[in-house]
Write an enzyme that holds these catalytic residues in place. Structure first.
Site, PDB file in Angstrom:
ATOM      1  N   LYS A  85      22.525  49.512  22.723  1.00 43.65           N
ATOM      2  CA  LYS A  85      21.877  49.133  23.982  1.00 43.65           C
ATOM      3  C   LYS A  85      22.397  47.804  24.509  1.00 43.65           C
ATOM      4  O   LYS A  85      22.520  47.612  25.721  1.00 43.65           O
ATOM      5  CB  LYS A  85      20.365  49.074  23.785  1.00 43.65           C
ATOM      6  CG  LYS A  85      19.747  50.438  23.589  1.00 43.65           C
ATOM      7  CD  LYS A  85      18.250  50.360  23.398  1.00 43.65           C
ATOM      8  CE  LYS A  85      17.700  51.768  23.194  1.00 43.65           C
ATOM      9  NZ  LYS A  85      16.244  51.752  22.961  1.00 43.65           N
ATOM     10  N   VAL A 109      16.350  41.159  15.278  1.00 39.20           N
ATOM     11  CA  VAL A 109      15.815  39.801  15.218  1.00 39.20           C
ATOM     12  C   VAL A 109      14.932  39.680  13.991  1.00 39.20           C
ATOM     13  O   VAL A 109      13.979  40.436  13.829  1.00 39.20           O
ATOM     14  CB  VAL A 109      15.020  39.483  16.497  1.00 39.20           C
ATOM     15  CG1 VAL A 109      14.406  38.106  16.413  1.00 39.20           C
ATOM     16  CG2 VAL A 109      15.950  39.581  17.694  1.00 39.20           C
ATOM     17  N   ASN A 130       7.102  45.463  18.864  1.00 37.88           N
ATOM     18  CA  ASN A 130       6.184  45.347  17.726  1.00 37.88           C
ATOM     19  C   ASN A 130       5.695  43.917  17.556  1.00 37.88           C
ATOM     20  O   ASN A 130       6.380  42.957  17.904  1.00 37.88           O
ATOM     21  CB  ASN A 130       6.854  45.868  16.447  1.00 37.88           C
ATOM     22  CG  ASN A 130       7.980  44.963  16.005  1.00 37.88           C
ATOM     23  OD1 ASN A 130       7.753  43.997  15.283  1.00 37.88           O
ATOM     24  ND2 ASN A 130       9.197  45.241  16.470  1.00 37.88           N
ATOM     25  N   CYS A 173      -3.044  32.163  18.695  1.00 32.26           N
ATOM     26  CA  CYS A 173      -4.377  31.716  19.130  1.00 32.26           C
ATOM     27  C   CYS A 173      -5.173  32.937  19.599  1.00 32.26           C
ATOM     28  O   CYS A 173      -6.384  33.004  19.439  1.00 32.26           O
ATOM     29  CB  CYS A 173      -4.279  30.719  20.282  1.00 32.26           C
ATOM     30  SG  CYS A 173      -3.590  29.120  19.861  1.00 32.26           S
ATOM     31  N   CYS A 187       3.140  53.643  20.829  1.00 30.78           N
ATOM     32  CA  CYS A 187       3.657  54.615  21.786  1.00 30.78           C
ATOM     33  C   CYS A 187       3.967  55.942  21.099  1.00 30.78           C
ATOM     34  O   CYS A 187       4.204  56.949  21.742  1.00 30.78           O
ATOM     35  CB  CYS A 187       4.842  54.059  22.571  1.00 30.78           C
ATOM     36  SG  CYS A 187       6.053  53.215  21.611  1.00 30.78           S
TER      37      CYS A 187
HETATM   38 ZN    ZN Z   1      -1.720  28.994  18.532  1.00 34.31          ZN
END
Ligand code: ZN
Length: 340
Positions: A85, A109, A130, A173, A187
């Protein structure tokens, strides 16, 4: 009307919050786009056309026919050739805007490479699929003080949120930890509309331009539904006890919370990333694997079919094993045919 307003970016320059000064900042910017699926093909196209000076495209996968419903840069020929891709996207975008620098990287990654991939970026675009990778991007961007834009889509719903280190809450957070496997919808089970992913990517890129021209991010996490045509924003405060932005513990980046086997969303496939990098001679291996099944090498990757499975192997040893979502079974197949 002066040159800039009449030229390639004319309509964008006429938009007052950008103007000629904003366009100059956009042209001087480097943006890394992680993921070139449904979100990344649209986001990279927007940012390329908007004239971001340097685009770094990162993706681990190759094009398949089932991608074409929503991955708007690709066509049947890309799928037929099973192009990575990152390669297919980079070729298309270079034809779209030859005035900018477009770089691509065929890579998964993960903790060992994420900081190098986001280095020198003014902004990182999350177009992954993900939460684990998103937590990793969150860690890497907080540590290196790079703004990033979280975006996700499922079914007819999407979320978009800017995360600017030191200014806004971070992803952790909002979402404290990874849910157990199978606990969240994917999906695989829910499907996804191309209108959802294209809308999410468009909202993400509007936010990207805001940040690149030096404006404050919009606040909160936007949640929308293209089917019900509804938009809502959720607000929270930064958490002092957030492991990532509060306590400075980068558990995904340091690898303590990171796994190297990933079930690929919607693909009936598992990805295996060997713990140590290697350099495999795929041509040679394809010859060897001919004994055991159907093996072919296209210059970028090796495809091997046997026992109702397909193993797709990249030169650094990473493999996508199709025909299973069982991580142990996938590891077993990898060990049997590729070895460790
Ligand atoms: Zn944070």
């Amino acid at each position: 009307m002066d040159g800039a307003a009449a030229g390639r970016y004319g309509k964008q320059v006429l938009f007052r919050p950008i103007g000629i000064n904003g366009q100059a900042k956009i042209s001087a910017a480097t943006v890394t786009i992680i993921g070139l699926g449904a979100l990344g093909t649209v986001s990279s196209s927007h940012l390329c056309r908007a004239g971001v000076g340097r685009l770094k495209l990162v993706d681990r996968d190759f094009v398949e026919i089932g991608n074409l419903q929503r991955q708007l840069l690709f066509d049947e020929e890309d799928a037929l050739k099973r192009l990575p891709k990152a390669v297919a996207a980079s070729e298309k975008l270079k034809k779209t805007n030859s005035e900018i620098v477009i770089e691509h990287e065929i890579a998964d990654v993960e903790p060992r490479n994420v900081e190098a991939l986001v280095a020198e970026s003014d902004l990182v675009i999350d177009a992954t699929d993900n939460l684990e990778t998103r937590f990793l991007i969150n860690d890497a961007c907080l540590k290196n003080e790079i703004p990033w834009i979280y975006t996700a889509a499922l079914g007819s719903t999407g979320v978009v949120m800017s995360i600017v280190p030191g200014q806004t809450p971070c992803l952790r957070c909002y979402i404290d930890r990874l849910p157990p496997a199978g606990a969240i919808a994917s999906c695989d089970t829910e499907g996804v509309l191309s209108m959802t992913t294209a809308a999410a990517a468009s909202l993400q890129c509007a936010e990207a331009l805001r940040l690149l021209v030096g404006l404050k991010p919009t606040e909160g996490m936007l949640y929308f539904d293209v089917w019900e045509r509804s938009f809502e924003t959720f607000y929270i405060d930064r958490k002092d006890d957030c492991p990532a932005c509060g306590l400075g513990k980068y558990e995904f980046l340091d690898g303590t919370a990171y796994s190297f086997t990933t079930v690929l969303c919607g693909r009936n496939a598992v990805q295996i990333q060997p713990p140590a990098e290697s350099e495999i001679d795929l041509e040679l291996l394809a010859d060897r694997l001919q004994q055991a099944g159907e093996a072919s090498y296209n210059g970028f990757l090796l495809s091997f079919k046997a026992e109702g499975y397909e193993l797709v192997l990249f030169p650094n040893g990473r493999a996508i094993i199709r025909g299973t979502t069982d991580e142990a079974e996938a590891r077993n197949l990898y060990a049997r045919y590729i070895g460790t």
